[in-house]
Enzyme design. Structure first.
Site, PDB file in Angstrom:
ATOM      1  CE1 TYR A 184      -3.733  -2.315  -0.209  1.00 10.68           C
ATOM      2  CE2 TYR A 184      -2.929  -3.268   1.836  1.00 10.68           C
ATOM      3  CZ  TYR A 184      -3.772  -3.314   0.743  1.00 10.68           C
ATOM      4  OH  TYR A 184      -4.650  -4.361   0.599  1.00 10.68           O
ATOM      5  N   GLY A 321      -4.577 -14.335  12.058  1.00 12.09           N
ATOM      6  CA  GLY A 321      -5.568 -13.707  11.208  1.00 12.09           C
ATOM      7  C   GLY A 321      -6.738 -14.618  10.934  1.00 12.09           C
TER       8      GLY A 321
END
Length: 367
Positions: A184, A321
């Site tokens: 990102y 996660g």
């Protein structure tokens, strides 16, 4: 007591165990505002010592996916306040992951239908966003060609993170995590394969890591360094991040700079389990030698591997996660040796109500 389930002092924040719920995009919030289901989802998983929220866009420009709850208006603050209250009622702690996707976005998500922004105008090839298709239906779609930010605009991005951090504190979060990982915005500045700038944000290692460090410094000044963490992914390859010549040196330089700042933690995102190459021999030790503060890592851990890395002193906290998706009671399951349920990949993303979001049951022995 197993180290994994022992308490930990995170820069003055008392965690009840060393299990971290890693940030996971779920794309479930209509109008980009946390709602009752968002609140229930996080409440169910508050037995983690620390929850790091899904990526929270700091601005409309920073969005890359539909239905992501942000922190750029007061309605979102009020929605997140319900979430943080619920987590705290269950005895948990929660940080907001502050996010700007940079070029991993689409014109249908951008203000006025404009181009996404990045360090340069280089397209993220073979990189999918979750946006509106030609039939105005939500779905995966190739990221649009970005435009390069001006120097003044880059400096303005820092303020977007500061304002979002301020709103996070207003919403009751215990701290914030700067999302510097996974291809990102910040990685688009750090990687010279994307960053071809000739201003103070391009060229040398010091220039390419400047935006990340300036953002951390400004957010720490706003809310206090003990409430600021950062996530990075050395040698990550998501969203068209190519290898580069001084890659190890760059990330060790980041580690040294973070050591000087005394922030809450550094969170490593290891992409080995999703296809990235193994980090070079000796890099992990060089990073740890340079940064000696609280270290978290995520990347395919189970109870035994998490315990082993804690006992070896390689990490202080371990993030999980996907196991948290189908196991709201993951901590209890690991602690008691109960089976770990598998999540339904078809319901990972998208605004489909309760299914695959808050309808996973706790283990029968805990009911």
């Amino acid at each position: 007591m197993s180290m994994l389930f022992s308490p930990f002092n995170l820069s003055g924040i008392a965690l009840k165990n060393r299990v971290v719920m890693a940030p996971m995009t779920r794309a479930r919030a209509l109008n980009d505002i946390p709602d009752a289901l968002t609140t229930l989802y996080y409440r169910q998983r508050a037995s983690a010592g620390l929850i790091i929220s899904e990526g929270v866009p700091v601005s409309i420009q920073g969005r890359g996916y539909l239905f992501n709850p942000g922190l750029y208006n007061q309605e979102q603050v009020q929605g997140w306040k319900q979430v943080t209250d619920a987590v705290h009622e269950e005895g948990g702690k929660i940080f907001a992951q502050l996010w700007h996707v940079g070029r991993v976005s689409h014109t249908t998500l951008q203000p006025g239908g404009g181009a996404p922004v990045s360090s340069s105008d280089r397209l993220a090839a073979n990189s999918m966003t979750y946006a509106w298709d030609e039939n105005r239906q939500p779905g995966p779609i190739q990221a649009s060609t970005p435009r390069a930010l001006s120097t003044l605009e880059v400096e303005g991005l820092v303020q977007d993170f500061v304002l979002a951090a301020r709103r996070a504190m207003e919403a009751g979060f215990d701290g914030v995590e700067i999302h510097g990982a996974n291809g990102y915005l910040f990685e688009q500045f750090i990687n010279p394969g994307v960053n071809d700038r000739t201003d103070r944000y391009g060229g040398s290692i010091d220039n390419r890591i400047r935006l990340l460090l300036e953002t951390i410094d400004a957010v720490a000044e706003e809310i206090g360094g003990s409430k600021v963490g950062v996530r990075i992914s050395p040698f990550g390859r998501l969203f068209d991040m190519a290898p580069f010549a001084d890659e190890a040196q760059t990330w060790v330089s980041v580690a040294r700079q973070l050591q000087e700042r005394h922030i809450a933690y550094v969170h490593l995102s290891d992409q080995l389990t999703i296809g990235a190459e193994r980090m070079p021999e000796g890099f992990a030790q060089a990073f740890r030698d340079s940064y000696q503060g609280t270290l978290i890592a995520a990347g395919g851990f189970d109870r035994d591997s998490a315990q082993a890395t804690l006992e070896a002193g390689e990490l202080d906290l371990v993030a999980f996660g996907r196991p948290f998706i189908a196991n709201p009671d993951l901590v209890a399951r690991m602690q008691n040796g109960w089976p770990i349920a598998l999540p339904d990949r078809a319901t990972f993303y998208g605004n489909s109500g309760e299914k695959g979001y808050v309808d996973y049951p706790c283990h029968a022995s805990a009911r």
